[in-house]
Design a protein around this motif. Sequence first.
Motif, short mmCIF file in Angstrom:
data_model
loop_
_atom_site.label_atom_id
_atom_site.label_comp_id
_atom_site.label_asym_id
_atom_site.label_seq_id
_atom_site.Cartn_x
_atom_site.Cartn_y
_atom_site.Cartn_z
N GLN A 198 7.71 -1.20 -11.36
CA GLN A 198 8.03 0.23 -11.28
C GLN A 198 7.72 0.85 -10.12
O GLN A 198 6.88 0.59 -9.31
N VAL A 199 8.55 2.15 -9.62
CA VAL A 199 8.28 2.92 -8.52
C VAL A 199 7.00 3.67 -8.95
O VAL A 199 6.44 3.99 -10.24
N VAL A 200 6.32 4.37 -7.95
CA VAL A 200 5.29 5.30 -7.96
C VAL A 200 5.96 6.56 -7.29
O VAL A 200 6.20 6.57 -6.14
N PHE A 209 -0.75 4.46 -5.53
CA PHE A 209 0.32 3.11 -5.46
C PHE A 209 -0.39 1.89 -5.48
O PHE A 209 -0.13 0.98 -6.01
N MET A 210 -1.74 1.79 -4.69
CA MET A 210 -2.30 0.48 -4.72
C MET A 210 -2.97 0.25 -6.26
O MET A 210 -2.92 -0.89 -6.61
N ALA A 211 -3.41 1.31 -6.82
CA ALA A 211 -3.98 0.89 -8.34
C ALA A 211 -2.79 0.45 -9.15
O ALA A 211 -3.04 -0.40 -9.94
N ASP A 212 -1.73 1.02 -9.05
CA ASP A 212 -0.40 0.82 -9.83
C ASP A 212 0.21 -0.54 -9.63
O ASP A 212 0.24 -1.55 -10.51
N ALA A 213 -0.06 -0.86 -8.37
CA ALA A 213 0.65 -2.28 -7.77
C ALA A 213 -0.37 -3.17 -8.42
O ALA A 213 0.25 -4.29 -8.65
N ALA A 214 -1.86 -3.01 -8.31
CA ALA A 214 -2.83 -4.04 -8.79
C ALA A 214 -2.26 -4.21 -10.35
O ALA A 214 -2.45 -5.70 -10.85
N VAL A 215 -2.01 -3.37 -11.14
CA VAL A 215 -1.85 -3.48 -12.31
C VAL A 215 -0.62 -4.30 -12.66
O VAL A 215 -0.44 -5.39 -13.40
N GLY A 216 0.58 -3.82 -11.85
CA GLY A 216 1.92 -4.82 -11.92
C GLY A 216 1.59 -6.41 -11.54
O GLY A 216 2.10 -7.23 -12.32
N ARG A 217 0.77 -6.42 -10.56
CA ARG A 217 0.81 -7.87 -10.23
C ARG A 217 -0.24 -8.57 -11.23
O ARG A 217 -0.03 -9.96 -11.39
N SER A 218 -1.21 -7.90 -11.80
CA SER A 218 -1.97 -8.57 -12.57
C SER A 218 -1.39 -9.04 -13.99
O SER A 218 -1.82 -9.81 -14.82
N ILE A 219 -0.17 -8.31 -14.42
CA ILE A 219 0.67 -8.60 -15.40
C ILE A 219 1.80 -9.64 -15.12
O ILE A 219 2.61 -9.91 -16.04
N ALA A 235 2.62 -2.10 -0.69
CA ALA A 235 3.19 -3.10 -1.52
C ALA A 235 3.05 -4.83 -0.90
O ALA A 235 2.65 -5.56 -1.79
N ASN A 236 3.51 -4.99 0.38
CA ASN A 236 3.30 -6.09 0.84
C ASN A 236 1.87 -6.65 0.84
O ASN A 236 1.58 -7.90 0.67
N GLN A 237 0.78 -5.84 1.04
CA GLN A 237 -0.53 -6.29 1.04
C GLN A 237 -0.94 -6.56 -0.55
O GLN A 237 -1.54 -7.60 -0.62
N CYS A 238 -0.36 -5.58 -1.49
CA CYS A 238 -0.99 -6.00 -2.79
C CYS A 238 -0.44 -7.17 -3.21
O CYS A 238 -1.32 -7.74 -4.13
N PHE A 239 0.86 -7.43 -3.04
CA PHE A 239 1.39 -8.79 -3.64
C PHE A 239 1.45 -10.02 -2.61
O PHE A 239 2.05 -11.02 -2.58
#
Length: 288
Positions: A198-200, A209-219, A235-239
């Motif tokens: 999802q978007v932030v 954004f980073m916290a939300d992306a971390a949740v997305g990656r975790s699931i 996003a590139n960093q988190c994923f």
Amino acid sequence: MTENLLMEDALPRLRSLLFAPASRPDMCAKLPRSGPDGVVLDLEDAVAAAAKAEARGQARAAADELCRQHPDLAIFVRVNPPGTEWFADDVAESLGTELAGVVVPKLESAAEVDRVRDALAEAGRGHLRLLAGIETAAGVARAVDVVGHPGVQIAYFGAEDYITDMGGVRTDDGLEVLYARSQVALAARLAGVPVLDQVVTAFGDDGRFMADAAVGRSIGYSGKLCIHPAQVPLANQCFSPSPEERERARALLAVWDEAQARGEASVAFEGQMVDEPLARRARAVLDE
């Protein structure tokens, strides 16, 4: 390039997918500057009803130019949903042959996917990959059927439209969409297709954004939709696995391989019991 070859080409890994209004050629031309893995020229939410007809030609021209200048960039056009008055003309007029694919939002059934694939074939665009948007209550309920359709090559979850359809309220912690978000990730995993998170909407809040992306990656999400260029490097960093994650994966596998050589089915590593599932995850980190 033949249609079959286009379908057989591997889709580049999409950690970041950056959107811009198709009606803004100036913004579309700047999309590659922040280094996204893919870009979307949007004919749906980002374009007013009165501007949609003109935006089709603008999308086609901008996409053709981007494809020419950035052949390694995954370029998509998002059309309006099937069932809207704009869908047929969007497919017929806005899609170039060299696109990575077409984004179709608010898909809710396998029958709708059939309709989209038929429309693409009729327009001579049957080779384009389909990025399916799951962003309604019905879409989430039938996510396995939609994302598992053989005509879908990638998917995304749209939280804002979903919670609006539900009559709910968005909150900072996002618990109201966690079930749906997880269902879409699960459907994509079962189908074996990449899925984007999802978007932030708070594009000026890097921490959020980073916290939300971390949740997305975790699931299980493999990348994120971005609505502002500043979100792309995040996003590139988190994923992407960090150097520390890669080093830990290598160390874990070294210990695991030694245990396997001794005939052991599990081994202790940094205070954690490691068995085959954890070793498999470490291999996946090194493969990213």
